[in-house]
Motif scaffolding. Structure first.
Motif, PDB file in Angstrom:
ATOM      1  N   ARG A  16       0.831  -1.203   0.000  1.00 24.83           N
ATOM      2  CA  ARG A  16       0.000   0.000   0.000  1.00 24.83           C
ATOM      3  C   ARG A  16       0.870   1.259   0.000  1.00 24.83           C
ATOM      4  O   ARG A  16       0.626   2.196  -0.774  1.00 24.83           O
ATOM      5  CB  ARG A  16      -0.918  -0.015   1.222  1.00 24.83           C
ATOM      6  CG  ARG A  16      -1.940  -1.158   1.167  1.00 24.83           C
ATOM      7  CD  ARG A  16      -2.640  -1.377   2.493  1.00 24.83           C
ATOM      8  NE  ARG A  16      -3.395  -0.225   2.942  1.00 24.83           N
ATOM      9  CZ  ARG A  16      -3.243   0.368   4.117  1.00 24.83           C
ATOM     10  NH1 ARG A  16      -2.319  -0.069   4.958  1.00 24.83           N
ATOM     11  NH2 ARG A  16      -3.979   1.404   4.440  1.00 24.83           N
ATOM     12  N   SER A  17       1.928   1.264   0.829  1.00 23.59           N
ATOM     13  CA  SER A  17       2.742   2.494   0.895  1.00 23.59           C
ATOM     14  C   SER A  17       3.501   2.712  -0.415  1.00 23.59           C
ATOM     15  O   SER A  17       3.654   3.847  -0.883  1.00 23.59           O
ATOM     16  CB  SER A  17       3.713   2.441   2.081  1.00 23.59           C
ATOM     17  OG  SER A  17       4.690   1.442   1.892  1.00 23.59           O
ATOM     18  N   ASN A  20       1.020   3.891  -3.171  1.00 18.44           N
ATOM     19  CA  ASN A  20       0.766   5.326  -2.994  1.00 18.44           C
ATOM     20  C   ASN A  20       1.941   6.134  -3.535  1.00 18.44           C
ATOM     21  O   ASN A  20       1.752   7.152  -4.222  1.00 18.44           O
ATOM     22  CB  ASN A  20       0.562   5.637  -1.498  1.00 18.44           C
ATOM     23  CG  ASN A  20       0.350   7.119  -1.241  1.00 18.44           C
ATOM     24  OD1 ASN A  20      -0.634   7.695  -1.663  1.00 18.44           O
ATOM     25  ND2 ASN A  20       1.322   7.745  -0.591  1.00 18.44           N
ATOM     26  N   ASN A 131      13.252   3.968   4.268  1.00 15.66           N
ATOM     27  CA  ASN A 131      12.472   5.186   4.047  1.00 15.66           C
ATOM     28  C   ASN A 131      12.799   6.329   5.014  1.00 15.66           C
ATOM     29  O   ASN A 131      12.608   7.490   4.688  1.00 15.66           O
ATOM     30  CB  ASN A 131      10.976   4.865   4.131  1.00 15.66           C
ATOM     31  CG  ASN A 131      10.604   4.191   5.446  1.00 15.66           C
ATOM     32  OD1 ASN A 131      11.074   3.104   5.743  1.00 15.66           O
ATOM     33  ND2 ASN A 131       9.779   4.848   6.258  1.00 15.66           N
ATOM     34  N   TYR A 336       4.196   9.902   7.320  1.00 18.93           N
ATOM     35  CA  TYR A 336       4.912   8.645   7.059  1.00 18.93           C
ATOM     36  C   TYR A 336       4.988   8.342   5.566  1.00 18.93           C
ATOM     37  O   TYR A 336       6.050   8.029   5.031  1.00 18.93           O
ATOM     38  CB  TYR A 336       4.178   7.519   7.798  1.00 18.93           C
ATOM     39  CG  TYR A 336       4.692   6.136   7.541  1.00 18.93           C
ATOM     40  CD1 TYR A 336       3.958   5.225   6.800  1.00 18.93           C
ATOM     41  CD2 TYR A 336       5.918   5.727   8.040  1.00 18.93           C
ATOM     42  CE1 TYR A 336       4.429   3.941   6.572  1.00 18.93           C
ATOM     43  CE2 TYR A 336       6.403   4.440   7.830  1.00 18.93           C
ATOM     44  CZ  TYR A 336       5.639   3.557   7.084  1.00 18.93           C
ATOM     45  OH  TYR A 336       6.100   2.283   6.853  1.00 18.93           O
ATOM     46  N   GLU A 337       3.855   8.491   4.882  1.00 13.97           N
ATOM     47  CA  GLU A 337       3.802   8.067   3.474  1.00 13.97           C
ATOM     48  C   GLU A 337       4.663   8.951   2.571  1.00 13.97           C
ATOM     49  O   GLU A 337       5.118   8.516   1.505  1.00 13.97           O
ATOM     50  CB  GLU A 337       2.358   8.025   2.976  1.00 13.97           C
ATOM     51  CG  GLU A 337       1.709   9.366   2.695  1.00 13.97           C
ATOM     52  CD  GLU A 337       1.187  10.050   3.961  1.00 13.97           C
ATOM     53  OE1 GLU A 337       1.564   9.615   5.071  1.00 13.97           O
ATOM     54  OE2 GLU A 337       0.418  11.014   3.828  1.00 13.97           O
TER      55      GLU A 337
END
Ligand code: SOE
Length: 392
Positions: A16-17, A20, A131, A336-337
């Motif tokens: 998911r991350s 995105n 990240n 975060y994303e």
């Protein structure tokens, strides 16, 4: 405009991350090469067609071997559980693809070594998604150390503490050594080893001592796919053995002489995602806490003692702090994303022959982190100091 077809191998939390990130990067960063969300792989029970529809992937597949060999794919992005990192990444490299892989590089040192060796022989470039380097505050810390603003580093103190892994959480893949390699250690110490290597610009040369502990030794077997979302997954009635650590702490030395402590935990009640470091130098100090990810604490010990104190720097000012000019005006904070979108931009810059805004670990660099992870496990098991030179 040049484009590159991306194949995402895996779904779950990181699926998911990353989806995105690949969906947002062209909009916010105008990269030199535009990412095309071409194909996503998922296990049949994960319904990759629905995942593709929801996240905007053009194609879906349950055959990763075929996906990584498709001639139109340029970049393979691996977000599977750790045990699949090596087989997928090596197959993709051998098929001539560029490969990005989630952290840790692998669940085991042997897999990580094989991936680093395959990368040396391959024509594709490699990237590992550590990240947190791409939090503007962490990138600023790196810059301040490089400018000598805190002088010679004496102490490094890093923790990555979570508290989601209570008794109600079923036996997810993260608790199974054959799938994860290790527990909180490879999951969380991997991040703080990479971050402190990045910020200090130094290598860890010795693990002086380590302790590993598993508090919850049995968990209920999950019903259906062992849900990736932390703490999710519906538990059945049967119990299974946990074969990894719930926590690993270790003491280490850096190549520049600093002494260090590292702690990773998943049952550190009261710490939901406390990814934190403090670095003490002869001219100052820095503190970062991901739970306040837009801020960097800076202590300037060159000021007159009467006015020395911790300064909270809001790392959201366009020209001075990396990436943020592409997001929002000062103090309209990011989350975060955004670190993943920032990394997708840096990957596309490197693929276009440009420098990344912030250095990205390739498989060789991430293998150095994996060697430290392994040294700590050996130190805990054999109750002795382990020099990194011993671990290849
Ligand atoms: C689970 O502990 C996890 O999702 C890690 O795998 C990530 O790397 C970390 O950033 C957040 O927590």
């Amino acid at each position: 405009m040049e484009t590159i077809n991306v194949a995402l191998i895996g779904q779950g939390f990181m699926g998911r991350s990353h989806s995105n990130a690949w969906g947002q990067v062209n909009k916010f960063f105008k990269p030199p090469i535009r990412a095309v969300m071409h194909t996503v792989f998922g296990m049949p029970e994960e319904d990759p067609q629905e995942f593709a529809r929801n996240w905007g992937w053009q194609n879906a597949s349950s055959d990763w071997q075929a996906v990584v060999r498709r001639p139109e794919i340029g970049l393979v992005d691996v977000v599977t559980p750790n045990y699949m990192h090596a087989p997928v990444a090596i197959a993709a490299l051998e098929a001539g693809k560029h490969v990005a892989c989630e952290k840790p590089l692998a669940g085991t040192l042997a897999d990580a070594r094989a991936m680093a060796e395959a990368a040396r022989k391959a024509k594709g470039k490699t990237f590992v998604w550590f990240n947190y380097r791409r939090c503007p505050a962490v990138a600023l810390a790196h810059q301040l150390v490089k400018q000598g603003r805190i002088g010679e580093i004496r102490h490094v103190r890093a923790v990555y503490l979570q508290d989601w892994a209570n008794e109600s959480v079923p036996l997810l893949w993260r608790f199974d050594k054959s799938l994860a390699g290790s527990g909180a250690h490879g999951d969380l110490n991997a991040h703080i080893i990479d971050m402190t290597r990045f910020v200090t610009g130094q290598e860890i040369v010795e693990v002086v001592g380590a302790i590993a502990e598993t508090f919850i030794k049995k968990r209920k077997l999950p019903k259906g796919p062992a849900g990736e979302t932390l703490g999710a997954g519906t538990a059945g009635e049967q119990m299974g053995d946990v074969s990894v650590d719930d926590t690993v702490l270790f003491l280490a030395r850096f190549s520049g002489g600093a002494v260090a402590s590292f702690e990773a935990a998943r049952q550190a009640t009261g710490n939901q995602n406390r990814n934190q470091f403090e670095i003490n130098g002869t001219k100052g100090a820095l503190k970062f806490d991901f739970e306040r990810m837009n801020e960097l604490q800076y202590y300037d010990a060159t000021l007159p003692r009467a006015v020395q104190g911790w300064t909270t720097i809001m790392c959201t000012h366009g020209p001075d702090h990396p990436y943020v000019a592409n997001w929002w005006p000062d103090a309209h904070i990011i989350g975060y994303e955004h670190g993943f979108v920032n990394e997708a931009y840096d990957i596309l810059r490197v693929l276009a022959g440009q420098e990344p805004i912030v250095p990205i670990p390739d498989f060789e660099d991430a293998y150095q982190t994996q060697r430290v992870l392994e040294a700590a496990l050996i130190s805990a098991a054999e109750r002795r100091p382990v020099r990194i030179d011993e671990v290849r």
